[in-house]
Design a protein around this motif. Structure first.
Motif, PDB file in Angstrom:
ATOM      1  N   PRO A  24       0.835  -1.209   0.000  1.00 54.05           N
ATOM      2  CA  PRO A  24       0.000   0.000   0.000  1.00 54.05           C
ATOM      3  C   PRO A  24       0.866   1.254   0.000  1.00 54.05           C
ATOM      4  N   PRO A  25       0.315   2.357  -0.470  1.00 46.73           N
ATOM      5  CA  PRO A  25       1.062   3.617  -0.405  1.00 46.73           C
ATOM      6  C   PRO A  25       1.458   3.911   1.038  1.00 46.73           C
ATOM      7  N   GLU A  26       2.631   4.478   1.238  1.00 46.76           N
ATOM      8  CA  GLU A  26       3.167   4.704   2.579  1.00 46.76           C
ATOM      9  C   GLU A  26       2.316   5.628   3.434  1.00 46.76           C
ATOM     10  N   ASN A  29      -3.568   4.348   5.532  1.00 46.88           N
ATOM     11  CA  ASN A  29      -3.867   3.454   6.640  1.00 46.88           C
ATOM     12  C   ASN A  29      -3.845   2.043   6.061  1.00 46.88           C
ATOM     13  N   VAL A  30      -2.866   1.248   6.413  1.00 50.91           N
ATOM     14  CA  VAL A  30      -2.648  -0.063   5.792  1.00 50.91           C
ATOM     15  C   VAL A  30      -3.863  -0.987   5.963  1.00 50.91           C
ATOM     16  N   ALA A  31      -4.408  -1.047   7.166  1.00 54.79           N
ATOM     17  CA  ALA A  31      -5.560  -1.925   7.406  1.00 54.79           C
ATOM     18  C   ALA A  31      -6.749  -1.491   6.556  1.00 54.79           C
ATOM     19  N   LEU A  32      -6.995  -0.209   6.478  1.00 48.62           N
ATOM     20  CA  LEU A  32      -8.117   0.297   5.677  1.00 48.62           C
ATOM     21  C   LEU A  32      -7.876   0.063   4.192  1.00 48.62           C
TER      22      LEU A  32
END
Length: 78
Positions: A24-26, A29-32
């Protein structure tokens, strides 16, 4: 998980993989970000399968609610 996939495929179902390996883009929010990918995958199926323990995962709870609200067939392992 592998046993469930094999079992479903043996019954003639096509399993859409929701284990995402893209980065995911840095700034996101990774979980989202992963939840969004799961919901996108759900838009291509007629049914969703929830393995035991799904009630303890916040993303699975949201996916389950989406499946209910959008009329997908829901299958529970437990």
């Amino acid at each position: 998980r592998e046993d469930v996939v094999r079992s479903l495929e043996a019954k003639g179902h096509t399993v859409v993989d929701t284990v995402f390996t893209d980065t995911p883009p840095e700034t996101d929010n990774v979980a989202l970000w992963h939840l969004g990918k799961s919901l996108e995958a759900m838009s291509t199926v007629d049914a969703v399968y929830f393995m035991a323990g799904w009630r303890q995962a916040r993303g699975c709870l949201i996916e389950h609610m989406a499946a209910e609200k959008y009329g997908l067939w829901i299958i529970h392992q437990d």
